[in-house]
Design a protein around this motif. Structure first.
Motif: not given
Length: 158
Positions: A63, A98, A154
């Motif tokens: 990510e 992402m 997260r």
């Protein structure tokens, strides 16, 4: 989880990789992608893109976390910073990552407990959280801070 933190800038974009395993963090690398100040804007943006794609090719990433742009008093500087940030987001997207975005104050608060922390305080906390790693440059320290903030935040995002 390997997180790429990015601190966008036209002259210098900081990057930092943090490996997160639960609450444990490890340093995976950091640096700065610099662009030639005398070059035309399009060449600088292309150099930024190429540099970031090179960093991503060397790392196995999961990510990305990007610091949001703040507005300067100078509209031209803000516009150029926004263009650099667009290239940063494009590179991360093209790299298949992402992307998560964080305000500067949120990053500072996640690391130091206050959104008004000064850069030296943030860098000191980054170095402490990553086991005493010496970070070269404020841009790389900011990028690592964004990655660390994302590692901490997260789970609440999901």
């Amino acid at each position: 989880m390997r997180i790429l933190g990015l601190d966008p800038g036209l002259a210098a974009t900081g990057w930092g990789v943090v490996m997160a395993d639960g609450n444990r963090l490890r340093h995976g690398g950091h640096g700065t992608v610099k662009t030639p100040a005398a070059a035309p804007l399009a060449e600088r943006l292309a150099a930024l893109y190429d540099g970031l794609m090179g960093v991503m090719a060397e790392q196995a990433l999961d990510e990305a976390a990007v610091e949001e742009v703040f507005v300067n008093a100078n509209p031209q500087s803000t516009l150029k910073l926004g263009q650099a940030r667009g290239v940063v987001l494009l590179a991360a997207g093209k790299g298949g990552l992402m992307v998560h975005e964080y305000a500067t104050r949120a990053v500072k608060k996640a690391l130091t407990g206050t959104g008004a922390a000064e850069k030296p305080q943030v860098q000191a906390m980054v170095e402490r959280l990553l086991g005493g790693v010496k970070v070269s440059g404020a841009d790389a320290a900011d990028a690592l801070a964004v990655a660390i903030a994302h590692a901490h935040l997260r789970t609440s995002i999901r």
